[in-house]
Design a protein around this motif. Structure first.
Motif, PDB file in Angstrom:
ATOM      1  N   TYR A 152      -3.247   3.901  -8.806  1.00 44.90           N
ATOM      2  CA  TYR A 152      -3.360   4.725  -7.598  1.00 44.90           C
ATOM      3  C   TYR A 152      -3.213   6.221  -7.907  1.00 44.90           C
ATOM      4  CZ  TYR A 152      -2.695   0.582  -4.593  1.00 44.90           C
ATOM      5  OH  TYR A 152      -2.825  -0.628  -3.943  1.00 44.90           O
ATOM      6  N   TYR A 174      -3.922  -3.504   2.563  1.00 45.21           N
ATOM      7  CA  TYR A 174      -2.775  -3.777   1.704  1.00 45.21           C
ATOM      8  C   TYR A 174      -2.265  -5.219   1.818  1.00 45.21           C
ATOM      9  CZ  TYR A 174      -1.695   1.056   0.255  1.00 45.21           C
ATOM     10  OH  TYR A 174      -1.694   2.282  -0.328  1.00 45.21           O
ATOM     11  N   ALA A 213       4.564  -5.318  -0.994  1.00 44.26           N
ATOM     12  CA  ALA A 213       3.995  -5.345   0.363  1.00 44.26           C
ATOM     13  C   ALA A 213       4.877  -6.231   1.261  1.00 44.26           C
ATOM     14  CB  ALA A 213       2.530  -5.785   0.335  1.00 44.26           C
ATOM     15  N   ARG A 235       4.092 -11.435   0.053  1.00 42.42           N
ATOM     16  CA  ARG A 235       3.152 -12.565  -0.094  1.00 42.42           C
ATOM     17  C   ARG A 235       3.413 -13.378  -1.363  1.00 42.42           C
ATOM     18  NH1 ARG A 235      -1.985 -13.278  -2.644  1.00 42.42           N
ATOM     19  NH2 ARG A 235      -1.653 -11.305  -3.729  1.00 42.42           N
ATOM     20  N   ASP A 246       8.675  -1.366  -2.415  1.00 42.87           N
ATOM     21  CA  ASP A 246       7.461  -0.844  -1.808  1.00 42.87           C
ATOM     22  C   ASP A 246       7.823   0.488  -1.167  1.00 42.87           C
ATOM     23  OD1 ASP A 246       4.642  -2.482  -1.065  1.00 42.87           O
ATOM     24  OD2 ASP A 246       5.001  -0.675   0.136  1.00 42.87           O
ATOM     25  N   ILE A 247       6.804   1.305  -0.915  1.00 47.19           N
ATOM     26  CA  ILE A 247       7.079   2.598  -0.271  1.00 47.19           C
ATOM     27  C   ILE A 247       7.036   2.460   1.241  1.00 47.19           C
ATOM     28  CG2 ILE A 247       4.737   3.570  -0.074  1.00 47.19           C
ATOM     29  CD1 ILE A 247       6.303   6.000  -1.712  1.00 47.19           C
ATOM     30  N   MET A 299      11.035   2.242  -2.571  1.00 47.69           N
ATOM     31  CA  MET A 299      10.986   3.015  -3.814  1.00 47.69           C
ATOM     32  C   MET A 299       9.547   3.386  -4.116  1.00 47.69           C
ATOM     33  SD  MET A 299      12.905   1.872  -7.313  1.00 47.69           S
ATOM     34  CE  MET A 299      14.555   1.624  -6.703  1.00 47.69           C
ATOM     35  N   ASP A 300       9.363   4.552  -4.672  1.00 44.30           N
ATOM     36  CA  ASP A 300       8.045   4.972  -5.126  1.00 44.30           C
ATOM     37  C   ASP A 300       7.802   4.354  -6.511  1.00 44.30           C
ATOM     38  OD1 ASP A 300       5.883   6.566  -6.344  1.00 44.30           O
ATOM     39  OD2 ASP A 300       6.161   7.886  -4.614  1.00 44.30           O
ATOM     40  N   LEU A 301       6.639   3.762  -6.674  1.00 48.37           N
ATOM     41  CA  LEU A 301       6.321   3.112  -7.954  1.00 48.37           C
ATOM     42  C   LEU A 301       6.482   4.060  -9.144  1.00 48.37           C
ATOM     43  CD1 LEU A 301       3.041   1.211  -6.997  1.00 48.37           C
ATOM     44  CD2 LEU A 301       5.241   0.173  -7.584  1.00 48.37           C
ATOM     45  N   SER A 310      -2.880  -3.080  -7.290  1.00 47.55           N
ATOM     46  CA  SER A 310      -1.858  -2.104  -6.909  1.00 47.55           C
ATOM     47  C   SER A 310      -1.592  -1.104  -8.023  1.00 47.55           C
ATOM     48  CB  SER A 310      -0.546  -2.821  -6.559  1.00 47.55           C
ATOM     49  OG  SER A 310      -0.754  -3.783  -5.552  1.00 47.55           O
ATOM     50  N   TRP A 324       0.890  -6.485  -8.788  1.00 48.23           N
ATOM     51  CA  TRP A 324      -0.113  -7.524  -8.523  1.00 48.23           C
ATOM     52  C   TRP A 324      -1.083  -7.140  -7.422  1.00 48.23           C
ATOM     53  CZ3 TRP A 324      -1.206 -10.951 -11.836  1.00 48.23           C
ATOM     54  CH2 TRP A 324      -1.973 -12.066 -11.483  1.00 48.23           C
ATOM     55  N   TRP A 325      -2.271  -7.615  -7.556  1.00 43.77           N
ATOM     56  CA  TRP A 325      -3.381  -7.469  -6.611  1.00 43.77           C
ATOM     57  C   TRP A 325      -3.745  -5.996  -6.358  1.00 43.77           C
ATOM     58  CZ3 TRP A 325      -4.196  -6.857  -0.931  1.00 43.77           C
ATOM     59  CH2 TRP A 325      -5.546  -7.071  -0.623  1.00 43.77           C
ATOM     60  N   PHE A 329       6.604  -2.884   5.710  1.00 44.86           N
ATOM     61  CA  PHE A 329       6.276  -4.043   4.871  1.00 44.86           C
ATOM     62  C   PHE A 329       7.555  -4.707   4.358  1.00 44.86           C
ATOM     63  CE2 PHE A 329       1.831  -2.419   3.393  1.00 44.86           C
ATOM     64  CZ  PHE A 329       1.332  -2.693   4.651  1.00 44.86           C
ATOM     65  N   PRO A 384       4.313  -3.227  -6.414  1.00 45.23           N
ATOM     66  CA  PRO A 384       4.850  -3.250  -5.069  1.00 45.23           C
ATOM     67  C   PRO A 384       4.716  -4.651  -4.464  1.00 45.23           C
ATOM     68  CG  PRO A 384       2.613  -2.449  -5.003  1.00 45.23           C
ATOM     69  CD  PRO A 384       2.896  -2.775  -6.440  1.00 45.23           C
TER      70      PRO A 384
HETATM   71  C1  LIG Z   1      -2.428  -3.968  -2.475  1.00 44.61           C
HETATM   72  S1  LIG Z   1      -0.850  -3.840  -1.759  1.00 44.61           S
HETATM   73  C2  LIG Z   1       0.238  -4.837  -2.711  1.00 44.61           C
HETATM   74  C3  LIG Z   1      -0.025  -6.250  -2.642  1.00 44.61           C
HETATM   75  C4  LIG Z   1       1.004  -7.174  -3.201  1.00 44.61           C
HETATM   76  N1  LIG Z   1       1.396  -6.856  -4.573  1.00 44.61           N
HETATM   77  C5  LIG Z   1       0.355  -8.547  -3.135  1.00 44.61           C
HETATM   78  O1  LIG Z   1       0.031  -9.105  -4.197  1.00 44.61           O
HETATM   79  O2  LIG Z   1       0.144  -9.032  -2.033  1.00 44.61           O
HETATM   80  C6  LIG Z   1      -0.353  -2.254  -2.366  1.00 44.61           C
HETATM   81  C7  LIG Z   1       1.048  -1.871  -1.939  1.00 44.61           C
HETATM   82  O3  LIG Z   1       1.411  -0.659  -2.603  1.00 44.61           O
HETATM   83  C8  LIG Z   1       2.293   0.044  -1.754  1.00 44.61           C
HETATM   84  N2  LIG Z   1       2.318   1.415  -2.237  1.00 44.61           N
HETATM   85  C9  LIG Z   1       1.349   2.349  -2.148  1.00 44.61           C
HETATM   86  N3  LIG Z   1       1.745   3.479  -2.743  1.00 44.61           N
HETATM   87  C10 LIG Z   1       2.982   3.250  -3.221  1.00 44.61           C
HETATM   88  C11 LIG Z   1       3.913   4.046  -3.938  1.00 44.61           C
HETATM   89  N4  LIG Z   1       3.640   5.293  -4.274  1.00 44.61           N
HETATM   90  N5  LIG Z   1       5.087   3.489  -4.275  1.00 44.61           N
HETATM   91  C12 LIG Z   1       5.387   2.200  -3.901  1.00 44.61           C
HETATM   92  N6  LIG Z   1       4.544   1.409  -3.233  1.00 44.61           N
HETATM   93  C13 LIG Z   1       3.354   1.929  -2.901  1.00 44.61           C
HETATM   94  C14 LIG Z   1       1.681  -0.148  -0.375  1.00 44.61           C
HETATM   95  O4  LIG Z   1       2.591   0.106   0.647  1.00 44.61           O
HETATM   96  C15 LIG Z   1       1.223  -1.610  -0.444  1.00 44.61           C
HETATM   97  O5  LIG Z   1       2.195  -2.466   0.062  1.00 44.61           O
END
Ligand SMILES: C[S@@+](CC[C@H](N)C(=O)[O-])C[C@H]1O[C@@H](n2cnc3c(N)ncnc32)[C@H](O)[C@@H]1O
Length: 236
Positions: A112, A13, A45, A48, A64-65, A89-91, A109, A106-107, A69, A43
């Protein structure tokens, strides 16, 4: 659907910093961000991209969940002397008033969840935008990946086993790591949309699809591009 995204290893992540400035410059240009622009990073994370947008003058809200992070993000913003706000928060259940100039996912995300839930994510982002605000979604370009598909790869200490589920249009992966003498397994399941499908999803969320890019240098999307980046706008 299995909640693999809650159990993923942090390594998967947290992207390395290299290249992050270019990604941020791209976002600033593609979304027309300016001093004072309000950006939802969902999200975020460990912040970054968010911290770089804050340095560029944006007012960043990161969600982010993963609480850890968000703590890291808050700490980084503090250490770098920029402000931002963060919430767990849940996306799939984004709940914001329509005040943001831009919302970014971004990146890798996006995708899912089930198709219905991925639409909910986009609808939540759209609902958070002021009229005329923009969304950016970024995914691997499945056409590029599938053309070079390799079912087994090594990434340093990691072994990555992948399978393309053509019926569900999902990349099903298993990341395997030997940790403290034990083999630990981290599954991942990502719905990768084609550009046509993503544009359709945007329209269903009430967004007008605009430019599609294929790389962080701003080059236009092509089937041979590494990434698929779609910008959409909430109508005025
Ligand atoms: C690939 S990382 C994000 C990277 C960030 N956007 C970046 O560009 O560096 C994916 C993120 O999604 C978050 N995540 C996963 N499931 C989620 C959910 N149901 N709700 C919110 N965030 C979630 C993870 O905790 C993680 O931080």
């Amino acid at each position: 659907m299995d909640d693999w995204f809650l159990k993923a290893h942090e390594f998967l992540y947290l992207k390395e910093e290299e290249g992050s400035d270019e990604e941020t410059r791209f976002l600033v240009a593609a979304l027309g961000l300016q001093e004072g622009s309000r950006v939802l990073d969902a999200p975020c994370a460990a912040g970054r991209i968010g911290v770089r947008l804050a340095h560029a003058g944006c007012q960043v809200t990161g969600v982010d969940i993963n609480r850890r992070f968000l703590l890291l993000a808050r700490q980084r913003f503090g250490e770098e002397g920029v402000s931002g706000s963060f919430c767990v928060m849940d996306l799939r259940r984004l709940a914001f008033r329509p005040a943001f100039d831009a919302a970014i996912n971004w990146w890798s995300s996006f995708g899912y969840f089930s198709d219905a839930e991925n639409l909910q994510v986009l609808q939540g982002m759209a609902a958070a935008l002021r009229p005329g605000g923009c969304v950016a979604i970024e995914q691997p370009n499945r056409q590029w990946v599938l053309r070079r598909f390799v079912p087994g790869l090594e990434y340093g200490p990691w072994r990555l086993l992948s399978r393309w589920d053509a019926a569900r249009e999902r990349m099903e992966s298993t990341w395997v790591l030997e940790e403290a003498g034990e083999l630990k397994v981290y599954p991942m399941s990502m719905r990768w949309y084609t550009l046509t499908q993503l544009r359709r999803l945007f329209r269903r969320a009430g967004l007008v699809p605009e430019a599609a890019y294929g790389a962080y240098d701003g080059s236009p999307y092509r089937p041979s591009s590494l990434r698929l980046i779609l910008i959409g706008r909430k109508p005025e």
